[in-house]
Design a protein around this motif. Structure first.
Motif, short mmCIF file in Angstrom:
data_model
loop_
_atom_site.label_atom_id
_atom_site.label_comp_id
_atom_site.label_asym_id
_atom_site.label_seq_id
_atom_site.Cartn_x
_atom_site.Cartn_y
_atom_site.Cartn_z
N TYR A 75 -2.32 10.22 -17.05
CA TYR A 75 -2.82 10.82 -18.30
C TYR A 75 -3.31 12.25 -18.12
O TYR A 75 -3.82 12.86 -19.06
CB TYR A 75 -3.97 9.99 -18.87
CG TYR A 75 -3.65 8.57 -19.24
CD1 TYR A 75 -2.35 8.10 -19.28
CD2 TYR A 75 -4.66 7.68 -19.57
CE1 TYR A 75 -2.07 6.78 -19.60
CE2 TYR A 75 -4.39 6.36 -19.90
CZ TYR A 75 -3.09 5.92 -19.91
OH TYR A 75 -2.82 4.62 -20.24
N VAL A 111 -10.57 10.09 -14.02
CA VAL A 111 -11.91 10.03 -14.59
C VAL A 111 -12.90 9.39 -13.61
O VAL A 111 -12.51 8.87 -12.56
CB VAL A 111 -11.92 9.31 -15.96
CG1 VAL A 111 -11.22 10.17 -17.01
CG2 VAL A 111 -11.30 7.94 -15.87
N CYS A 137 -15.58 8.07 -19.16
CA CYS A 137 -14.69 7.20 -19.93
C CYS A 137 -15.55 6.44 -20.94
O CYS A 137 -16.50 5.75 -20.55
CB CYS A 137 -13.97 6.22 -19.01
SG CYS A 137 -13.19 4.86 -19.89
N SER A 138 -15.22 6.59 -22.21
CA SER A 138 -16.05 5.96 -23.24
C SER A 138 -16.01 4.43 -23.11
O SER A 138 -16.98 3.75 -23.39
CB SER A 138 -15.61 6.41 -24.63
OG SER A 138 -14.23 6.21 -24.79
N MET A 139 -14.86 3.90 -22.68
CA MET A 139 -14.80 2.43 -22.51
C MET A 139 -15.76 1.97 -21.40
O MET A 139 -16.51 1.01 -21.59
CB MET A 139 -13.38 1.98 -22.16
CG MET A 139 -13.29 0.49 -21.92
SD MET A 139 -11.87 0.02 -20.96
CE MET A 139 -10.57 0.18 -22.16
N ASN A 171 -11.63 0.02 -15.36
CA ASN A 171 -12.29 1.02 -16.20
C ASN A 171 -13.74 0.61 -16.47
O ASN A 171 -14.12 0.27 -17.60
CB ASN A 171 -11.54 1.17 -17.53
CG ASN A 171 -10.09 1.56 -17.35
OD1 ASN A 171 -9.55 1.43 -16.25
ND2 ASN A 171 -9.46 2.03 -18.40
N CYS A 260 -10.96 0.93 -25.63
CA CYS A 260 -10.59 2.32 -25.31
C CYS A 260 -10.51 3.11 -26.60
O CYS A 260 -9.84 2.69 -27.55
CB CYS A 260 -9.24 2.35 -24.60
SG CYS A 260 -8.51 3.99 -24.53
N SER A 261 -11.17 4.27 -26.61
CA SER A 261 -11.19 5.05 -27.85
C SER A 261 -9.86 5.77 -28.10
O SER A 261 -9.68 6.36 -29.16
CB SER A 261 -12.37 6.02 -27.87
OG SER A 261 -12.66 6.46 -26.58
N GLU A 288 -4.24 -2.07 -23.57
CA GLU A 288 -5.53 -1.72 -24.17
C GLU A 288 -5.42 -1.59 -25.68
O GLU A 288 -6.43 -1.37 -26.36
CB GLU A 288 -6.05 -0.38 -23.60
CG GLU A 288 -6.55 -0.48 -22.18
CD GLU A 288 -6.89 0.89 -21.60
OE1 GLU A 288 -7.08 1.85 -22.36
OE2 GLU A 288 -6.95 1.00 -20.36
N CYS A 350 -6.72 11.77 -24.58
CA CYS A 350 -8.00 11.27 -24.09
C CYS A 350 -8.85 12.48 -23.72
O CYS A 350 -8.51 13.25 -22.80
CB CYS A 350 -7.82 10.37 -22.87
SG CYS A 350 -9.41 9.93 -22.14
FE1 SF4 Z 1 -11.22 5.66 -20.88
FE2 SF4 Z 1 -9.30 5.17 -22.68
FE3 SF4 Z 1 -9.60 7.61 -21.72
FE4 SF4 Z 1 -8.64 5.68 -20.17
S1 SF4 Z 1 -7.66 6.53 -21.97
S2 SF4 Z 1 -10.19 7.20 -19.61
S3 SF4 Z 1 -9.80 3.92 -20.93
S4 SF4 Z 1 -11.11 6.49 -22.96
#
Ligand code: SF4
Ligand code: 13P
Length: 404
Positions: A75, A111, A137-139, A171, A260-261, A288, A350
């Motif tokens: 990502y 992350v 990571c918001s999750m 995560n 996951c946002s 996810e 993200c």
């Molecule tokens: Fe977190 Fe989703 Fe970003 Fe992965 S894609 S780092 S799970 S917020």
């Protein structure tokens, strides 16, 4: 067949300046009013970052030689991924980190929870560096240790803690992994969730699955043959998770209310829309995503699975991909013979993955080359000990891809 990322352009009611045609460019390739709100910048637009940075990154990397190993999650931005020694999903990167005992420094382009896992899996003399500490990571933030400890007490009061194996998605923070390690549990990733859950159900009758309800539900129902009713949702913001003792006793899968946002924003409507728009399209999504989205899709799997599926696909095939946009964009660029679109017009990159950019990478590498370690990720010894147990249990299992 041309590259298509995002929906194809059709006229919309997007606001325009009077007399100014609004050009909206998705990924610099096509005008795409439905996918990205942007404005035209006439004339020469300066590059997003100083072009000298590429050369500086190359020089610093060359100076560090074998002492340095750079890991890049799929990502990550292109400007960063070009410097990765290896790219992968979180499972592959955890293995790669563990397999580099000779690298003094591991720069993790990903992350925070990934860098923590790398620190746990590497030797004490190895330094793991996250180029921007804001890459969280918001999750992972949706499950805090104190909340999980409270939940365990709720399970104990309901008389089910002894029968429950805690399983945390990669995560999650190191202390949640350590909690799982301490309580006979394990870590999983989207590549091996089924294999890990099989392992867990050989040891207990129930699983507490942290922190991603969607990966937990999708794996339980689509791969393990459970019913939706076998799963309950534990909401850490509510008294006793919002569940009765009877519900906890009846459940096989206790899902933590996290998501996951990015992936959580893909909708079933987007799947319907893309099928109408692109006859013959195959919909390929990450686990996810919400269960309702996955049910309507053709294929589901981790980022590594998505990548391999597209690589193996025949020329001329059509794909709508529901995962992070940097990866979808790269897939489209690398496979111009296939039609690859981004599944949903309302989903963004993200934000935390994107925090790692070329300026931060250059800063980290140049400091390293000068003997200064910046942004080192260090997990304390006790947390590391128990988190490593949970990670090792996972790494001893075979990696698996999800439903196809
Ligand atoms: Fe977190 Fe989703 Fe970003 Fe992965 S894609 S780092 S799970 S917020
Ligand atoms: P994987 O790398 O396990 O597919 O996870 C996706 C993700 O969201 C990472 O942040």
């Amino acid at each position: 067949m041309g590259i298509v990322v995002g929906v194809t352009s059709t006229p919309t009611s997007a606001p325009t300046m009077p007399g100014t045609p609004l050009s909206l460019y998705i990924l610099g390739e096509k005008s795409d009013p439905l996918s990205e709100r942007g404005v035209e910048c006439p004339g020469d637009l300066p590059p997003a970052s100083d072009p000298a940075l590429v050369e500086r990154a190359r020089r610093a990397k060359a100076a560090l030689g074998d002492r340095l190993f750079i890991l890049g999650h799929h990502y990550q931005r292109d400007e960063v991924i070009q410097f990765a020694d290896v790219t992968g999903d979180s499972f592959k990167l955890a293995r790669e980190a563990a397999a580099r005992p000779n690298a003094e420094s591991i720069v993790f382009c990903g992350v925070h929870f990934m860098a923590e896992s790398a620190d746990i899996l590497t030797a004490d003399h190895q330094k793991v560096i996250l180029p921007d500490l804001a890459a969280g990571c918001s999750m992972a933030d949706m499950a805090r240790l104190a909340q999980v400890e409270d939940a365990w007490d709720v399970l104990a009061d309901a008389g089910v803690a002894d029968a429950t194996v805690p399983v945390t998605y990669m995560n999650s923070s190191a202390d949640i992994k350590a909690f799982c390690g301490k309580h006979g549990g394990v870590v999983c990733t989207s590549s091996n969730a089924k294999a890990v859950l099989d392992w867990a159900y050989r040891r207990g009758q129930k699983v507490l699955f942290l922190p991603d309800q969607h990966l937990g539900r999708n794996t339980a129902v689509l791969q393990m043959g459970m019913r939706l009713d076998d799963c309950v949702l534990y909401d850490p913001r509510r008294q006793n998770g919002g569940l009765t003792e009877e519900q906890l006793q009846a459940a096989k899968m206790i899902l933590w209310k996290g998501h996951c946002s990015v992936h959580g924003r893909f909708t079933p409507q987007a799947v319907d829309d893309v099928r109408t728009r692109i006859p013959g399209v195959q919909v390929l999504v990450h686990p996810e995503c919400q269960h309702e989205v996955v049910l309507k899709s053709d294929l589901i799997g981790s980022t590594e699975f998505i990548l391999q599926t597209i690589e193996k696909a025949p020329a001329g095939s059509k794909w709508a991909v529901g995962t992070e946009l940097n990866l979808v964009k790269r897939l489209a660029m690398n496979h111009p013979d296939k039609e690859i679109v981004f599944l949903e017009q309302h989903v963004c990159y993200c934000a935390t993955m994107n925090r790692i950019d070329l300026p931060h990478l250059v800063w980290a590498l140049e400091n390293l080359a000068q003997g200064h370690v910046v942004n080192q990720i260090v997990v304390d010894q006790e947390t590391e000990h128990y988190a490593r147990e949970a990670l090792q249990r996972m790494l001893e299992l075979p990696g698996e891809t999800a439903k196809d």
